[in-house]
Design a protein around this motif. Structure first.
Motif, PDB file in Angstrom:
ATOM      1  N   CYS A  93       0.864  -1.197   0.000  1.00  0.00           N
ATOM      2  CA  CYS A  93       0.000   0.000   0.000  1.00  0.00           C
ATOM      3  C   CYS A  93       0.891   1.234   0.000  1.00  0.00           C
ATOM      4  CB  CYS A  93      -0.917  -0.020   1.211  1.00  0.00           C
ATOM      5  SG  CYS A  93      -2.014  -1.433   1.228  1.00  0.00           S
ATOM      6  N   GLY A  94       1.363   1.588  -1.152  1.00  0.00           N
ATOM      7  CA  GLY A  94       2.278   2.716  -1.286  1.00  0.00           C
ATOM      8  C   GLY A  94       3.691   2.326  -0.897  1.00  0.00           C
ATOM      9  N   SER A  95       4.637   3.152  -1.326  1.00  0.00           N
ATOM     10  CA  SER A  95       6.017   2.884  -0.926  1.00  0.00           C
ATOM     11  C   SER A  95       6.167   3.103   0.575  1.00  0.00           C
ATOM     12  CB  SER A  95       6.992   3.775  -1.707  1.00  0.00           C
ATOM     13  OG  SER A  95       6.822   5.102  -1.320  1.00  0.00           O
ATOM     14  N   THR A  96       5.270   3.887   1.137  1.00  0.00           N
ATOM     15  CA  THR A  96       5.286   4.101   2.591  1.00  0.00           C
ATOM     16  C   THR A  96       5.166   2.768   3.329  1.00  0.00           C
ATOM     17  OG1 THR A  96       4.324   6.295   2.337  1.00  0.00           O
ATOM     18  CG2 THR A  96       4.010   5.224   4.467  1.00  0.00           C
ATOM     19  N   GLU A  97       4.240   1.938   2.882  1.00  0.00           N
ATOM     20  CA  GLU A  97       4.107   0.639   3.545  1.00  0.00           C
ATOM     21  C   GLU A  97       5.282  -0.276   3.196  1.00  0.00           C
ATOM     22  OE1 GLU A  97       2.427  -3.579   3.999  1.00  0.00           O
ATOM     23  OE2 GLU A  97       1.576  -2.509   2.312  1.00  0.00           O
ATOM     24  N   LEU A 170      18.325   4.970   2.469  1.00  0.00           N
ATOM     25  CA  LEU A 170      18.876   5.903   1.483  1.00  0.00           C
ATOM     26  C   LEU A 170      17.757   6.326   0.542  1.00  0.00           C
ATOM     27  CD1 LEU A 170      21.693   6.972   0.207  1.00  0.00           C
ATOM     28  CD2 LEU A 170      21.181   5.248  -1.515  1.00  0.00           C
ATOM     29  N   ASN A 171      17.540   7.619   0.434  1.00  0.00           N
ATOM     30  CA  ASN A 171      16.493   8.136  -0.450  1.00  0.00           C
ATOM     31  C   ASN A 171      17.155   8.965  -1.555  1.00  0.00           C
ATOM     32  OD1 ASN A 171      14.137  10.876  -0.064  1.00  0.00           O
ATOM     33  ND2 ASN A 171      14.060   9.205  -1.545  1.00  0.00           N
ATOM     34  N   THR A 172      17.205   8.383  -2.747  1.00  0.00           N
ATOM     35  CA  THR A 172      17.770   9.094  -3.893  1.00  0.00           C
ATOM     36  C   THR A 172      16.934   8.798  -5.123  1.00  0.00           C
ATOM     37  OG1 THR A 172      19.772   9.504  -5.199  1.00  0.00           O
ATOM     38  CG2 THR A 172      19.465   7.244  -4.428  1.00  0.00           C
ATOM     39  N   ILE A 205      11.458   6.485  -5.062  1.00  0.00           N
ATOM     40  CA  ILE A 205      10.173   6.898  -5.634  1.00  0.00           C
ATOM     41  C   ILE A 205      10.317   8.017  -6.656  1.00  0.00           C
ATOM     42  CG2 ILE A 205       9.572   8.520  -3.774  1.00  0.00           C
ATOM     43  CD1 ILE A 205       6.707   6.791  -4.289  1.00  0.00           C
ATOM     44  N   TYR A 206      11.408   8.779  -6.567  1.00  0.00           N
ATOM     45  CA  TYR A 206      11.619   9.875  -7.529  1.00  0.00           C
ATOM     46  C   TYR A 206      12.596   9.490  -8.633  1.00  0.00           C
ATOM     47  CZ  TYR A 206       9.153  12.665  -4.039  1.00  0.00           C
ATOM     48  OH  TYR A 206       8.198  13.149  -3.168  1.00  0.00           O
ATOM     49  N   GLU A 207      12.753   8.200  -8.903  1.00  0.00           N
ATOM     50  CA  GLU A 207      13.790   7.765  -9.848  1.00  0.00           C
ATOM     51  C   GLU A 207      13.696   8.450 -11.205  1.00  0.00           C
ATOM     52  OE1 GLU A 207      13.524   3.644 -11.214  1.00  0.00           O
ATOM     53  OE2 GLU A 207      11.370   3.678 -10.994  1.00  0.00           O
ATOM     54  N   SER A 236       3.009   6.386  -7.054  1.00  0.00           N
ATOM     55  CA  SER A 236       2.449   7.694  -6.681  1.00  0.00           C
ATOM     56  C   SER A 236       2.943   8.853  -7.519  1.00  0.00           C
ATOM     57  CB  SER A 236       2.779   7.994  -5.214  1.00  0.00           C
ATOM     58  OG  SER A 236       1.973   7.243  -4.365  1.00  0.00           O
ATOM     59  N   LYS A 237       4.270   8.964  -7.622  1.00  0.00           N
ATOM     60  CA  LYS A 237       4.833  10.178  -8.230  1.00  0.00           C
ATOM     61  C   LYS A 237       4.941  10.019  -9.746  1.00  0.00           C
ATOM     62  CE  LYS A 237       5.591  11.110  -3.863  1.00  0.00           C
ATOM     63  NZ  LYS A 237       4.959  12.145  -3.065  1.00  0.00           N
ATOM     64  N   THR A 238       5.500   8.906 -10.208  1.00  0.00           N
ATOM     65  CA  THR A 238       5.719   8.737 -11.646  1.00  0.00           C
ATOM     66  C   THR A 238       4.407   8.785 -12.416  1.00  0.00           C
ATOM     67  OG1 THR A 238       7.632   7.367 -11.147  1.00  0.00           O
ATOM     68  CG2 THR A 238       6.761   7.220 -13.379  1.00  0.00           C
ATOM     69  N   TRP A 244      -3.803   6.353  -4.877  1.00  0.00           N
ATOM     70  CA  TRP A 244      -4.067   4.935  -5.139  1.00  0.00           C
ATOM     71  C   TRP A 244      -3.378   4.029  -4.121  1.00  0.00           C
ATOM     72  CZ3 TRP A 244      -4.172   3.268 -10.990  1.00  0.00           C
ATOM     73  CH2 TRP A 244      -5.208   3.957 -11.634  1.00  0.00           C
ATOM     74  N   ARG A 245      -2.304   4.520  -3.558  1.00  0.00           N
ATOM     75  CA  ARG A 245      -1.537   3.796  -2.553  1.00  0.00           C
ATOM     76  C   ARG A 245      -0.993   2.468  -3.111  1.00  0.00           C
ATOM     77  NH1 ARG A 245       0.310   6.575  -1.208  1.00  0.00           N
ATOM     78  NH2 ARG A 245       1.039   5.721   0.760  1.00  0.00           N
ATOM     79  N   ILE A 246      -0.249   2.570  -4.201  1.00  0.00           N
ATOM     80  CA  ILE A 246       0.365   1.377  -4.784  1.00  0.00           C
ATOM     81  C   ILE A 246       1.882   1.558  -4.798  1.00  0.00           C
ATOM     82  CG2 ILE A 246       0.579  -0.097  -6.832  1.00  0.00           C
ATOM     83  CD1 ILE A 246      -2.180  -0.322  -5.680  1.00  0.00           C
TER      84      ILE A 246
END
Ligand SMILES: Cc1ncc(COP(=O)(O)O)c(C=O)c1O
Length: 274
Positions: A93-97, A170-172, A205-207, A236-238, A244-246
């Motif tokens: 459910c989203g990258s958060t989960e 790591l968030n890149t 997520i911002y790749e 979410s972002k792309t 949608w939470r995927i």
């Protein structure tokens, strides 16, 4: 006290609280980033078709097979890596989960988790909920204005690793700094993960949202890193579908087995028609 010590030890999300205030007062929302334009018509049509076709019951816990195969094809294309959709991908459910399920699956209470700061605010509460001890490594601004670069001190990064280190987040490309970690910086992170036998959880997520010719490199593709990396990502972002939470986690089978179990008991699965 009615709430747990864990729940007392972090605050409600500031960025999502600011969104509620912005909506109430009609203010410009500079706190939470999400697309203020519609997602692609093809996506909306496909979602409607899926609901009308009665894809409305639980999906397979770790994600619909066709979707996992599509994610494997996408991973081959962008990371140049064959991923087994049956054993190495978990839809969440989203990258958060995906992030918190991975942390809960891989980190024990008392373990240390290295986090670059400033960081996307979920990582702090994620660590608390796992009983982990965050070790923060500052990213410092070099220069000013549009030419600002953010950098860490390699010695500070090394000092954050120790015998209790279990993981690094790591968030890149990075939120909130916009930093894209360079090949040299990724190698420094990878070297410490190998040396201290730590796992890396990367939020990518911002790749596809990079500027000025910056290219995204996944940490998992560096030598010796596939076995010890969970690559977290999402739609979410792309695809402009934050509601949608995927999301998904890609990891070698031994890690995926743990992530899938935690994911199952956290949420059972992501929204099947989506
Ligand atoms: C770095 C980062 N990771 C994850 C998320 C949330 O992603 P998702 O909607 O897939 O849970 C955000 C949202 O702002 C983010 O900035």
């Amino acid at each position: 006290m009615l709430t747990s010590i864990k729940a007392q030890s972090f605050q409600e999300s500031i960025i999502r609280e600011m969104t509620r205030h912005a909506l109430t007062h009609g203010a410009v929302n500079l706190a939470q980033g999400f697309p203020d334009f519609p997602c692609a018509q093809e996506l909306k049509d496909a979602a409607c078709r899926a609901i009308q076709a009665d894809v409305n019951q639980y999906a397979i816990t770790w994600g619909a097979q066709a979707f996992r195969h599509a994610l494997a094809a996408k991973t081959r294309r962008f990371l140049g890596r064959e991923v087994d959709p049956e054993t190495e991908i978990t839809v969440t459910c989203g990258s958060t989960e995906a992030m918190i399920a991975s942390l809960l699956a891989l980190v024990d209470p008392g373990d240390e988790v290295v986090v670059f700061e400033p960081f996307y605010e979920n990582y702090g509460p994620d660590a608390v909920l796992c009983g982990a001890v965050p070790q923060y490594v500052p990213l410092r601004p070099l220069g000013r204005g549009q030419s600002t670069e953010w950098a860490f001190d390699p010695e500070e990064l090394r000092a954050a690793f120790g015998p209790r280190t279990r993981a690094i987040i790591l968030n890149t490309p990075n939120n909130p700094t916009g930093k894209v970690f360079s090949a040299e910086e990724l190698e420094a992170v990878a070297g410490l993960c190998r040396e201290f036998d730590a796992v890396a959880l990367t939020d990518e997520i911002y790749e596809h949202i990079t500027f000025d010719g910056a290219g995204h490199t996944a940490l998992a593709t560096l030598p010796g890193m596939w076995e010890r990396t969970v690559t977290v990502n999402g739609m979410s972002k792309t695809y402009s579908v934050t509601g949608w939470r995927i999301g998904y986690a890609i990891a070698p089978p031994a890690l995926t087995a743990g992530i899938r179990k935690v994911h199952d008991f956290l949420t059972v699965g992501a929204a099947a028609p989506l």
